[in-house]
Design a protein around this motif. Structure first.
Motif, PDB file in Angstrom:
ATOM      1  N   ALA A   1       3.559   4.326   2.396  1.00 40.31           N
ATOM      2  CA  ALA A   1       2.872   5.538   3.259  1.00 40.31           C
ATOM      3  C   ALA A   1       3.618   5.862   4.501  1.00 40.31           C
ATOM      4  O   ALA A   1       3.422   7.292   4.965  1.00 40.31           O
ATOM      5  CB  ALA A   1       1.551   5.128   3.809  1.00 40.31           C
TER       6      ALA A   1
ATOM      7  N   ILE B   1       2.331   9.998   4.535  1.00 39.26           N
ATOM      8  CA  ILE B   1       1.023  10.361   4.045  1.00 39.26           C
ATOM      9  C   ILE B   1       0.099   8.934   4.679  1.00 39.26           C
ATOM     10  O   ILE B   1       0.794   7.986   4.700  1.00 39.26           O
ATOM     11  CB  ILE B   1       0.757  10.290   2.602  1.00 39.26           C
TER      12      ILE B   1
ATOM     13  N   GLN C   1      -4.928   6.970   2.446  1.00 41.57           N
ATOM     14  CA  GLN C   1      -5.027   8.347   1.604  1.00 41.57           C
ATOM     15  C   GLN C   1      -3.863   7.578   0.479  1.00 41.57           C
ATOM     16  O   GLN C   1      -4.114   8.335  -0.646  1.00 41.57           O
ATOM     17  CB  GLN C   1      -4.353   9.549   2.236  1.00 41.57           C
ATOM     18  N   MET C   2      -2.784   7.016   0.921  1.00 41.27           N
ATOM     19  CA  MET C   2      -1.955   6.640  -0.063  1.00 41.27           C
ATOM     20  C   MET C   2      -2.627   5.453  -1.103  1.00 41.27           C
ATOM     21  O   MET C   2      -2.386   5.611  -2.139  1.00 41.27           O
ATOM     22  CB  MET C   2      -0.814   5.885   0.671  1.00 41.27           C
TER      23      MET C   2
ATOM     24  N   TRP D   1      -4.737   7.492  -3.504  1.00 42.38           N
ATOM     25  CA  TRP D   1      -3.903   8.028  -4.577  1.00 42.38           C
ATOM     26  C   TRP D   1      -3.361   7.069  -5.433  1.00 42.38           C
ATOM     27  O   TRP D   1      -3.268   7.498  -6.626  1.00 42.38           O
ATOM     28  CB  TRP D   1      -2.582   8.754  -3.854  1.00 42.38           C
TER      29      TRP D   1
END
Length: 127
Positions: free
Chosen positions: A2, A7, A11-12, A15
């Motif tokens: 990340a 990012i 959020q990573m 994902w």
């Protein structure tokens, strides 16, 4: 990871979790497709085996059926042969002159002629 991509870490993680879920979903779809094909093959094989089992007849039954078929064929051929023989050698009717007035032939088995047997004039009668 990340930190290098810019990012945020949270959020990573989301994902990556989504990517894993997609991959798992894709693997499950592929496995289902493979199993569906295998199931169809087995179902067809089962259907074929059921048909063979329902058509299965014992050896004795097969022989009896073949015997009946051959017997019918033999009788048919006998009838055809008899019909052809009647055409080649038709039976003479009772009123025909050639069969009504024939004299019996002499007996070959005995030395003496049968009474009423036709005797040739060239040979003297044996006594």
């Amino acid at each position: 990871m990340a930190g290098n991509s810019g990012i945020p870490s949270k959020q990573m993680k989301i994902w990556i979790a989504n990517k894993r879920a997609q991959l798992k979903k894709q693997l499950i779809k592929e496995e289902n497709a493979r199993l569906r094909i295998e199931n169809d093959i087995l179902r067809e094989e089962n259907r074929q085996m059921s048909l063979m089992q329902s058509r299965k007849v014992c050896g004795l039954c097969v022989l009896k059926a073949e015997n009946a078929r051959l017997r019918a064929e033999f009788e048919r051929l006998q009838a055809v042969g008899a019909m052809r023989q009647n055409i080649a050698n038709p039976k003479e009717e009772l009123g025909s002159s050639s069969s009504a007035f024939k004299t019996p032939a002499p007996s070959i088995a005995t030395a003496q002629p049968n009474p009423g047997a036709y005797v040739l004039k060239d040979e003297p009668p044996s006594m």
